[in-house]
Design an enzyme around this catalytic site. Structure first.
Site, PDB file in Angstrom:
ATOM      1  N   ASP A   1      -4.991  -6.076  -6.829  1.00 12.04           N
ATOM      2  CA  ASP A   1      -5.967  -4.766  -6.581  1.00 12.04           C
ATOM      3  C   ASP A   1      -5.324  -4.332  -5.188  1.00 12.04           C
ATOM      4  O   ASP A   1      -5.257  -5.074  -4.218  1.00 12.04           O
ATOM      5  CB  ASP A   1      -7.320  -5.226  -6.368  1.00 12.04           C
ATOM      6  CG  ASP A   1      -7.841  -5.838  -7.625  1.00 12.04           C
ATOM      7  OD1 ASP A   1      -8.124  -4.967  -8.671  1.00 12.04           O
ATOM      8  OD2 ASP A   1      -8.344  -6.970  -7.757  1.00 12.04           O
TER       9      ASP A   1
ATOM     10  N   ASP B   1       0.401  -9.186  -5.275  1.00 13.27           N
ATOM     11  CA  ASP B   1      -1.054  -8.966  -5.358  1.00 13.27           C
ATOM     12  C   ASP B   1      -1.295  -7.750  -6.291  1.00 13.27           C
ATOM     13  O   ASP B   1      -0.521  -6.931  -6.580  1.00 13.27           O
ATOM     14  CB  ASP B   1      -1.718  -8.699  -4.001  1.00 13.27           C
ATOM     15  CG  ASP B   1      -3.156  -8.370  -3.924  1.00 13.27           C
ATOM     16  OD1 ASP B   1      -3.923  -9.518  -4.529  1.00 13.27           O
ATOM     17  OD2 ASP B   1      -3.763  -7.396  -3.697  1.00 13.27           O
TER      18      ASP B   1
ATOM     19  N   ASP C   1      -1.778  -5.768   0.075  1.00 14.98           N
ATOM     20  CA  ASP C   1      -2.370  -4.529   0.619  1.00 14.98           C
ATOM     21  C   ASP C   1      -3.438  -5.178   1.974  1.00 14.98           C
ATOM     22  O   ASP C   1      -3.833  -4.272   2.487  1.00 14.98           O
ATOM     23  CB  ASP C   1      -3.128  -3.788  -0.198  1.00 14.98           C
ATOM     24  CG  ASP C   1      -4.351  -4.290  -0.944  1.00 14.98           C
ATOM     25  OD1 ASP C   1      -4.141  -5.445  -1.397  1.00 14.98           O
ATOM     26  OD2 ASP C   1      -5.468  -3.606  -0.704  1.00 14.98           O
TER      27      ASP C   1
END
Length: 276
Positions: free
Chosen positions: A11, A9, A223
């Site tokens: 961001d 991922d 995250d």
């Protein structure tokens, strides 16, 4: 654990706005040094793969546009599948409303769609009714764009959303994400979009196709428990939560089974012992 590729991922994992996350550069370099393939996969639909790769390179992370998969591409592929399987009474050249950043329109064009950006719709309306809406996030979006979505939905357009992330990590903190904008349209129209980005398995299915690998040989790093981890688990991938973004260790410990990562680490380099 033996892996042949890592899906990152972006961001909250590799960067927050214009700042690298701790360990991001060292971690991605270690993956390549150990001979694993890399795929950068994001629910952020605002930028093209070329722009994403350029941003990563500007931060010191090696990246090629072909290694990027964004949710606009997933959404456009989903609409293309619907178009190709449509009934005979459906339009031959359907028009799609592109909402969000430039990545949305680019992905639609790559799938052969005629599309019109929300900001380019004439005051009197589109030249013909919109067959569908593909809505993603864009930092320059206006209330007018959401109005155009509502107009299209009231005329019967299909509504596909690239993702439903409620928040977006930035260099200044946590901002409202695409999910917040979708909620505004839902509240004003009563319609519900078909969401294709993470955590829905279609994104990871396309990622595995790009990598040419089975799910057992790919590690997903994210995250967010509600998108990255849940989506990876639903698609059969093992997953790792890095503590540089939205969710922390306590969140992982309290998460239900479908959102519980296989690994929890502070930074990407802490994963190296698991993929070697």
């Amino acid at each position: 654990m033996a892996f042949r590729a890592v899906v990152f991922d972006l961001d909250g994992v590799l960067y927050r706005g214009g700042q690298l996350c701790p360990g991001a550069k060292e971690g991605t370099e270690a993956v390549r040094q150990d001979g694993l393939s890399v795929l950068f996969m994001t629910n952020n639909a605002s930028r093209t793969p070329e722009q994403v790769a350029e941003h990563l390179r500007s931060l010191g992370i090696e990246a090629d546009p072909g290694e990027v998969l964004n949710s606009s591409q997933v959404g456009a592929a989903h609409l293309a599948q619907m178009r190709d399987g449509a009934a005979e009474d459906e339009p031959d050249d359907p028009l799609v409303l592109a909402v969000g950043g430039p990545g949305v329109a680019v992905a639609l064009a790559e799938e052969g769609f005629a599309c019109l950006a929300a900001g380019d719709v004439p005051e009197e309306g589109p030249p013909r009714p919109f067959w569908a809406v593909l809505q993603g996030y864009g930092p320059a979006m206006k209330v007018h764009d959401l109005h155009e979505v509502a107009y299209a939905l009231h005329e019967g357009a299909i509504w596909v959303a690239t993702n439903a992330d409620s928040t977006l990590p930035t260099s200044r903190g946590i901002a409202p994400g695409n999910g917040a904008l979708l909620a505004a349209v839902t509240h004003g129209t009563g319609c519900t979009p078909d969401v294709v980005g993470k955590p829905f398995p279609r994104s990871y299915g396309i990622a595995l196709d790009k990598l040419g690998l089975p799910s057992a040989e790919v590690l997903a790093v994210g995250d967010r428990l509600d998108t990255d981890i849940e989506g990876a688990r639903a698609a059969g991938l093992r997953s790792a939560l890095v503590l540089t973004g939205v969710h922390g260790r306590a969140d992982a410990d309290a998460a239900p089974t479908e959102r519980r990562p296989d690994l929890v680490v502070e930074r990407i380099p802490d994963l190296r012992e698991h993929w070697r």
